[in-house]
Design an enzyme around this catalytic site. Structure first.
Site, mmCIF file in Angstrom:
data_model
loop_
_atom_site.group_PDB
_atom_site.id
_atom_site.type_symbol
_atom_site.label_atom_id
_atom_site.label_comp_id
_atom_site.label_asym_id
_atom_site.label_seq_id
_atom_site.Cartn_x
_atom_site.Cartn_y
_atom_site.Cartn_z
ATOM 1 N N GLN A 102 0.851 -1.207 0.000
ATOM 2 C CA GLN A 102 0.000 0.000 0.000
ATOM 3 C C GLN A 102 0.877 1.244 0.000
ATOM 4 O O GLN A 102 0.384 2.355 -0.105
ATOM 5 C CB GLN A 102 -0.879 0.012 1.255
ATOM 6 C CG GLN A 102 -1.853 -1.142 1.324
ATOM 7 C CD GLN A 102 -2.446 -1.269 2.724
ATOM 8 O OE1 GLN A 102 -3.444 -0.640 3.052
ATOM 9 N NE2 GLN A 102 -1.843 -2.085 3.559
ATOM 10 N N VAL A 104 3.568 4.116 -1.038
ATOM 11 C CA VAL A 104 3.882 4.838 -2.273
ATOM 12 C C VAL A 104 5.337 5.306 -2.264
ATOM 13 O O VAL A 104 5.781 5.998 -3.176
ATOM 14 C CB VAL A 104 2.931 6.059 -2.462
ATOM 15 C CG1 VAL A 104 1.482 5.613 -2.573
ATOM 16 C CG2 VAL A 104 3.084 7.082 -1.326
ATOM 17 N N HIS A 120 -1.506 1.557 -4.191
ATOM 18 C CA HIS A 120 -1.875 2.976 -4.058
ATOM 19 C C HIS A 120 -0.985 3.909 -4.871
ATOM 20 O O HIS A 120 -0.958 5.113 -4.622
ATOM 21 C CB HIS A 120 -1.867 3.378 -2.568
ATOM 22 C CG HIS A 120 -2.920 2.662 -1.772
ATOM 23 N ND1 HIS A 120 -2.900 2.564 -0.398
ATOM 24 C CD2 HIS A 120 -4.036 2.003 -2.171
ATOM 25 C CE1 HIS A 120 -3.961 1.881 0.012
ATOM 26 N NE2 HIS A 120 -4.662 1.522 -1.037
ATOM 27 N N CYS A 149 3.566 18.868 -17.121
ATOM 28 C CA CYS A 149 3.894 17.749 -18.014
ATOM 29 C C CYS A 149 5.022 18.170 -18.962
ATOM 30 O O CYS A 149 4.915 19.217 -19.606
ATOM 31 C CB CYS A 149 2.646 17.369 -18.804
ATOM 32 S SG CYS A 149 2.952 16.125 -20.048
ATOM 33 N N CYS A 152 3.284 18.286 -22.742
ATOM 34 C CA CYS A 152 2.211 19.204 -23.170
ATOM 35 C C CYS A 152 2.085 20.455 -22.297
ATOM 36 O O CYS A 152 1.335 21.364 -22.638
ATOM 37 C CB CYS A 152 0.874 18.464 -23.237
ATOM 38 S SG CYS A 152 0.141 18.162 -21.643
HETATM 39 P P1 OAD Z 1 -1.412 2.886 9.008
HETATM 40 O O1 OAD Z 1 -0.713 4.114 9.451
HETATM 41 O O2 OAD Z 1 -2.895 2.882 9.024
HETATM 42 O O3 OAD Z 1 -0.938 1.651 9.895
HETATM 43 C C1 OAD Z 1 0.412 1.384 10.134
HETATM 44 C C2 OAD Z 1 0.512 0.075 10.907
HETATM 45 O O4 OAD Z 1 1.892 -0.240 11.053
HETATM 46 C C3 OAD Z 1 -0.092 0.107 12.309
HETATM 47 O O5 OAD Z 1 -0.928 -1.034 12.502
HETATM 48 C C4 OAD Z 1 1.133 0.014 13.221
HETATM 49 O O6 OAD Z 1 0.871 -0.691 14.419
HETATM 50 C C5 OAD Z 1 2.115 -0.735 12.358
HETATM 51 N N1 OAD Z 1 3.536 -0.508 12.635
HETATM 52 C C6 OAD Z 1 4.139 0.616 13.099
HETATM 53 N N2 OAD Z 1 5.460 0.440 13.187
HETATM 54 C C7 OAD Z 1 5.725 -0.821 12.768
HETATM 55 C C8 OAD Z 1 6.912 -1.585 12.603
HETATM 56 N N3 OAD Z 1 8.117 -1.098 12.906
HETATM 57 N N4 OAD Z 1 6.801 -2.850 12.116
HETATM 58 C C9 OAD Z 1 5.580 -3.360 11.806
HETATM 59 N N5 OAD Z 1 4.435 -2.681 11.945
HETATM 60 C C10 OAD Z 1 4.495 -1.431 12.409
HETATM 61 O O7 OAD Z 1 -0.835 2.522 7.566
HETATM 62 P P2 OAD Z 1 -1.474 1.607 6.413
HETATM 63 O O8 OAD Z 1 -2.190 0.444 6.985
HETATM 64 O O9 OAD Z 1 -0.402 1.362 5.437
HETATM 65 O O10 OAD Z 1 -3.571 5.261 1.655
HETATM 66 O O11 OAD Z 1 -2.532 2.605 5.791
HETATM 67 C C11 OAD Z 1 -3.230 2.215 4.654
HETATM 68 C C12 OAD Z 1 -3.489 3.379 3.752
HETATM 69 O O12 OAD Z 1 -4.095 4.438 4.502
HETATM 70 C C13 OAD Z 1 -2.237 4.018 3.169
HETATM 71 O O13 OAD Z 1 -1.747 3.341 2.036
HETATM 72 C C14 OAD Z 1 -2.729 5.384 2.816
HETATM 73 C C15 OAD Z 1 -3.537 5.704 4.053
HETATM 74 O O14 OAD Z 1 -4.598 6.600 3.861
HETATM 75 C C16 OAD Z 1 -3.464 6.142 0.668
HETATM 76 O O15 OAD Z 1 -2.705 7.082 0.695
HETATM 77 C C17 OAD Z 1 -4.374 5.851 -0.470
#
Ligand code: OAD
Length: 247
Positions: A102, A104, A120, A149, A152
């Site tokens: 997920q 970027v 994403h 761009c 363009c």
């Molecule tokens: P979150 O910020 O929601 O969650 C991060 C997770 O990583 C949490 O469950 C933490 O407990 C865990 N964590 C923190 N440190 C860690 C470590 N050292 N090792 C393992 N785990 C750890 O991030 P995402 O789940 O990636 O979307 O969020 C999903 C999406 O929400 C993102 O891709 C973004 C955001 O809105 C978009 O930008 C479209």
């Protein structure tokens, strides 16, 4: 370091031929990239509706780009950590290995992973508003905000998925197909909160995969995961690797 459950997980992986991995912001936190929902998470400091929606970009492309320029600068100055590097190594070990992220930030690719599905998008890619052409752009800081761009002259946007937008259907289909085939699925550093990514482990589990979560904190997935390893990805993945490969 002893982390409960590491050895049994390594044994499961040793017997696996088809492995899928889903990563989230937590895997990059030890590199110094902020997560979204943690204590210092981005969505605790900023309003997503001001910065990460198509409406926000239409309203104020300069503001949105200034935020992305700041994030790009932050990411440009960090390095992949042992968790990213272990996954890059495993890509060469398992007969089938797919990394679904997920994130970027591009850190998996910088660590050497090649089979990556970026659900994403990627903060180092931009998309032309007129032609939809996607190009890589590594300028940091950006020379012009909003950037334009090269062919363009129209404004470009970050090639990332914003709230209210759909994921690339081809990427999503390949992610679900990998999850339906895998024997083991690792879910690393995601709050398992954002759809459709959060459905992938459930889909894999229903298709018979062993689902292993690695996260210091519980998530909505924890109770249904076959194994839950509590701790940081940068500690746990190299430990599993030691049991798995003896190195
Ligand atoms: P979150 O910020 O929601 O969650 C991060 C997770 O990583 C949490 O469950 C933490 O407990 C865990 N964590 C923190 N440190 C860690 C470590 N050292 N090792 C393992 N785990 C750890 O991030 P995402 O789940 O990636 O979307 O969020 C999903 C999406 O929400 C993102 O891709 C973004 C955001 O809105 C978009 O930008 C479209």
């Amino acid at each position: 370091m002893e982390i409960e459950g590491v050895r049994p997980v390594a044994e499961i992986l040793r017997k696996a031929g088809r492995v899928a991995v889903l990563t989230g912001a937590g895997i990059s936190s030890e590199s110094g990239v902020p997560t979204f929902r943690g204590k210092d998470g981005l969505w605790r400091q900023f309003r997503a509706e001001d910065l990460a929606t198509p409406e926000a970009f239409r309203r104020d492309p300069k503001l949105v780009w200034e935020w992305y320029d700041w994030r790009r600068g932050l990411i440009a100055n960090v390095e992949p950590n042992p968790a990213h590097k272990t996954l890059a190594k495993w890509e060469k070990i398992f007969p089938e290995f797919i990394l679904i992220t997920q994130n970027v930030d591009g850190l998996h690719a910088r660590a050497g992973s090649r089979h990556i599905l970026e659900l994403h998008g990627n903060i180092w890619k931009v998309r032309c508003l007129k032609e939809d052409a996607i190009t890589e752009s590594f300028d940091s800081p950006l020379r012009e905000i909003p950037p334009r761009c090269p062919s363009c002259g129209e404004i470009v946007r970050p090639h990332v998925v914003w709230f209210g937008e759909s994921l690339d259907p081809d990427v999503l289909e390949r992610a679900f197909a990998s999850c339906s085939r895998c024997e083991v699925m690792l879910v690393i550093g995601t709050s398992a909160y954002v759809q459709p990514a959060a459905s992938l482990p459930l889909y894999a589990s229903e298709a018979g995969a062993v689902v292993i979560e690695i996260n210091p904190d519980p998530t909505p997935l924890t109770s249904s995961a076959s194994h839950s390893l509590k701790g940081k990805a940068g500690d746990i993945l190299p430990l599993i690797d030691q049991f798995l490969t003896g190195s």
